[in-house]
Design an enzyme around this catalytic site. Structure first.
Site, short mmCIF file in Angstrom:
data_model
loop_
_atom_site.label_atom_id
_atom_site.label_comp_id
_atom_site.label_asym_id
_atom_site.label_seq_id
_atom_site.Cartn_x
_atom_site.Cartn_y
_atom_site.Cartn_z
CG ASP A 1 4.55 12.54 4.37
OD1 ASP A 1 4.82 12.06 5.48
OD2 ASP A 1 5.32 13.31 3.74
CE1 TYR A 12 -8.44 6.67 1.02
CE2 TYR A 12 -6.15 7.29 0.62
CZ TYR A 12 -7.47 7.21 0.20
OH TYR A 12 -7.81 7.67 -1.04
CE LYS A 55 5.98 5.43 6.37
NZ LYS A 55 5.97 6.89 6.56
CB CYS A 87 15.24 43.10 -22.57
SG CYS A 87 15.77 42.01 -21.25
CD GLU A 137 -1.20 -0.89 3.62
OE1 GLU A 137 -1.99 -1.79 3.29
OE2 GLU A 137 -1.11 -0.46 4.78
CE LYS A 167 10.39 7.59 4.12
NZ LYS A 167 10.35 7.93 5.53
CB CYS A 176 12.67 43.75 -17.97
SG CYS A 176 13.58 44.62 -19.26
CB CYS A 198 18.39 45.01 -21.25
SG CYS A 198 16.79 45.55 -20.63
CB CYS A 248 16.20 44.88 -16.84
SG CYS A 248 16.45 43.29 -17.63
C1 9MJ Z 1 0.92 4.84 6.20
N1 9MJ Z 1 1.51 5.82 6.85
O1 9MJ Z 1 0.37 5.02 5.12
C2 9MJ Z 1 1.19 1.96 8.19
N2 9MJ Z 1 0.93 3.54 6.79
O2 9MJ Z 1 1.22 -0.02 9.55
C3 9MJ Z 1 0.43 2.39 6.25
N3 9MJ Z 1 1.40 3.23 8.00
C4 9MJ Z 1 1.52 1.24 9.38
N4 9MJ Z 1 0.59 1.40 7.12
C5 9MJ Z 1 1.66 -0.37 10.76
N5 9MJ Z 1 -0.13 2.30 5.01
C6 9MJ Z 1 2.24 0.69 11.35
C7 9MJ Z 1 2.15 1.74 10.49
#
Ligand code: 9MJ
Length: 682
Positions: free
Chosen positions: A123, A229, A121, A438, A119, A320, A432, A417, A414
């Site tokens: 942020d 999610y 990750k 120019c 899946e 990552k 400018c 020129c 500028c």
């Molecule tokens: C994020 N941040 O999307 C976990 N996470 O699973 C996903 N974090 C996670 N899984 C276990 N998709 C600990 C953290």
């Protein structure tokens, strides 16, 4: 049935329907009914609850922002620790992870049939949601994994989080875990609004999500565009869940929770790597920010066998993407001049590896951004490079600012020129004014000069102009007229025939009209129709070049801004030199006696003021019609005004006219003036 029993039944039915449509909208991303219908049901429920406050329950869909602000955050103990994830930076570390998992499970690596739930990750900020008998009773942050903060009042405001689960079969106690995040679009819109209001902006969507959840007042959280999610479960009591992670997520979705649609079950390392590449390719187009992907051993029995070390599970790893943000220092701030003359501040940086490449320049967009972020030479700054986007300075680390730095100012001249730099009112863009002169703007200005509606030199396309400019063969438009047939024939992609044609086209364009010539000069704000009006009014170029701003505004279509543009253009010696050089090359047109007013000047000498809404034309249309007949339209009424034309909702201008004894007419009156035979005009 009593009135209140009927209300009770309707309330129950509305709540069920709203929950179902929330599920369709959020969990399935597949709404069944139009928003208006949903809103109607919600308003009906609100009205019923207002009439019967005793029937309001905590899990009613109307009760998201019901809570009063809290004084402090309570603490929450996570009975099942909230784990964080170990990271893998690169393929080798992923292979190491897979080997460790396989060894522990005593699997045959060659078989490589181990299933991972893969899946994105996200942020954002991790949260725990506790459901008792399907009702959301508590929301908490991860905190240190053991102790988090109680943010129930805030998670309740997030529409993607059901206050009550739908369907059946959920455990009596179900702790759902997931990521709260701010989608990119919401983040940008929020920041734009905050910046316009002079409020603090968020540096990235992760901080935006975390910061929004840590508000004492749920009203504030409710105003933030947050989403969520679900990605795992914590405590479960009084019920069972399926035996794989992927099926658990499926179940959560059926109960109304939102899960990431990009998830996939893959086989072995190769499956993981395929997923990583696919999501990497999609990353810029996803509506939310991610910083990698996560692989989890799909079989929950295997997960239990693997267990965890310190705070991270042995059965999962985050793979990552290269970091998109890094710190570096500013070595200089310079201004680049774009092809249209716009000045863009650019930070020169100590080179830094970010987003997969080494970056040594980053844009500051425009002077307002530069001042808002207050980036100075010597500052430590966060640089961001996302996907193919130009690297940008996100912000300054103020605590690391050295002593004696100075604010960066917009240059007055500028840098390319040395022409004056102009900034219109509070427009963000400074430009400018050098135009053709120019070198940064030369190619663009030349393309305009030769274009069909300007000098109309067919065959002198963009590619050829770029070639001629970069070869330093053309500096000003006058140089076009010195091109020889031999030179032209030698250029890339230029056959004998096209060379002949081009030379003929250049030759033919020497004879032009004053309005084309004026338009070709590329004076800012002077488009085709203004050029035509100037040519008709003055008849001769020299008169236009020497006209004062006052004389210029007498021309229909020319307001004070345009007049000042024209004045400053002809005020620059290098522009007058270019014009002289063009004349020396034989560029010519027929001049005429100044008319100082359009041909059919029935209304010449008359000034008009327009006020209110006219029934059949816009004020702009009325203005054009008046000007077309030589009349002038001004903004304020004085004793010199000939007519005030009033429409619906006319304001103080009408009463002022009446006070001054100025004649007032409506649209029909104006039509009469416009259509009257010229002889009737006095
Ligand atoms: C994020 N941040 O999307 C976990 N996470 O699973 C996903 N974090 C996670 N899984 C276990 N998709 C600990 C953290």
């Amino acid at each position: 049935m009593s009135a209140s029993a009927a209300a009770r039944r309707e309330i129950k039915s509305l709540r069920e329907q709203i929950r179902y449509h929330n599920y369709r909208y959020h969990a399935l991303d597949d709404p069944e009914i139009p928003d208006a219908e949903y809103d109607r049901m919600m308003r009906r429920l609100q009205a019923l609850e207002r009439e019967h406050p005793e029937l309001i329950t905590d899990d009613s869909p109307t009760q998201r922002v019901g809570d009063a602000p809290v004084e402090t955050f309570g603490t929450v103990q996570h009975e099942v620790p909230m784990l964080s994830l170990d990271n893998a930076f690169g393929e080798e570390e992923l292979r190491d992870f897979h080997r460790r998992v396989a060894d522990r499970l005593e699997l045959e690596l060659e078989a490589d049939e181990l299933s991972y739930a893969a899946e994105p990750k996200l942020d954002g900020a991790a949260v725990s949601l506790l459901y008792e008998d399907g009702r959301l009773v508590r929301g908490a942050t991860r905190g240190d994994g053991t102790t988090g903060e109680d943010i129930t009042h805030n998670v309740r405001t997030i529409e993607a989080i059901p206050l009550r689960l739908i369907g059946s079969g959920y455990p009596a106690t179900l702790e759902v875990r997931g990521e709260v995040f701010m989608p990119k679009a919401g983040f940008e819109a929020y920041n734009e609004k905050a910046a316009a209001a002079g409020e603090k902006t968020f540096v990235n969507p992760r901080n935006a999500a975390a910061g929004s959840l840590r508000q004492l007042d749920p009203q504030l959280t409710a105003a933030r565009p947050l989403d969520m999610y679900a990605y795992s479960v914590g405590r479960i009591d009084g019920g069972d869940l399926p035996q794989t992670h992927s099926e658990v997520l499926e179940r959560l979705q059926n109960w109304g929770l939102k899960v990431c649609p990009e998830r996939r079950v893959v086989s072995g390392v190769e499956g993981c790597l395929d997923f990583y590449r696919d999501i990497g390719d999609k990353r810029d187009g996803l509506p939310y920010e991610i910083d990698g992907v996560v692989y989890k051993v799909d079989d929950l029995q295997q997960q239990r066998e693997l267990g965890f070390v310190s705070r991270a599970p042995r059965w999962a790893i985050a793979h990552k993407f290269p970091a998109q943000e890094e710190l570096t220092t500013v070595e200089g701030v310079e201004f680049q001049v774009g092809r249209t003359g716009a000045l863009t501040p650019v930070a020169r940086l100590k080179p830094v590896f970010v987003g997969g490449v080494t970056v040594s320049n980053a844009t500051l967009h425009n002077i307002d951004e530069l001042h808002r972020k207050d980036v100075r030479v010597g500052d430590t700054v966060t640089i961001r490079r996302a996907g193919d986007v130009i690297p940008e300075v996100v912000g300054v680390i103020r605590s690391r600012r050295p002593k004696g730095t100075r604010k960066v100012k917009l240059p007055e001249r500028c840098p390319v020129c040395d022409s004056a730099v102009a900034r219109e009112g509070d427009e963000a863009v400074a430009r400018c004014t050098g135009g053709l002169y120019c070198s940064a703007q030369r190619a663009e200005a030349l393309k305009h000069f030769v274009s069909r509606r300007a000098m109309d030199i067919e065959g002198l396309g963009s590619k050829i102009i770029e070639q001629l400019v970069s070869a330093d063969r053309i500096h000003t438009p006058a140089d076009i007229f010195t091109l020889t047939r031999e030179e032209v024939a030698e250029m890339e992609r230029m056959g004998e025939k096209s060379a002949d044609n081009l030379v003929a086209a250049i030759e033919a364009s020497r004879t032009t009209s004053l309005e084309r010539f004026l338009f070709a000069l590329g004076i800012r704000e002077v488009g085709e129709s203004t050029a035509a009006a100037l040519a008709a009014y003055f008849g001769k170029l020299d008169l236009i070049m020497s006209a004062t701003e006052n004389e210029l505004v007498a021309v229909p279509d020319v307001g004070p801004i345009v007049a000042s543009r024209i004045r400053s253009f002809f005020g620059e010696k290098h522009n007058r030199d270019v014009i002289q050089a063009l004349r020396d090359q034989g560029v010519s047109w027929d001049e005429s006696e100044p008319q100082r007013s359009p041909a059919d000047g029935k209304l010449s000498g008359k000034t008009f003021v327009l006020t209110g809404t006219l029934p059949n034309m816009t004020r702009d249309e009325a203005k054009k019609k008046i000007q077309a007949q030589g009349g002038k339209v001004t903004g304020s009424v004085s004793s010199k005004t000939s007519f005030v034309v009033y429409g619906d909702k006319a304001g103080s201008k009408l009463s002022k006219a009446q006070n001054l004894g100025v004649e007032t007419i409506d649209e029909a009156g104006l039509d009469q003036l416009l259509n009257a035979p010229a002889s009737e005009e006095s």
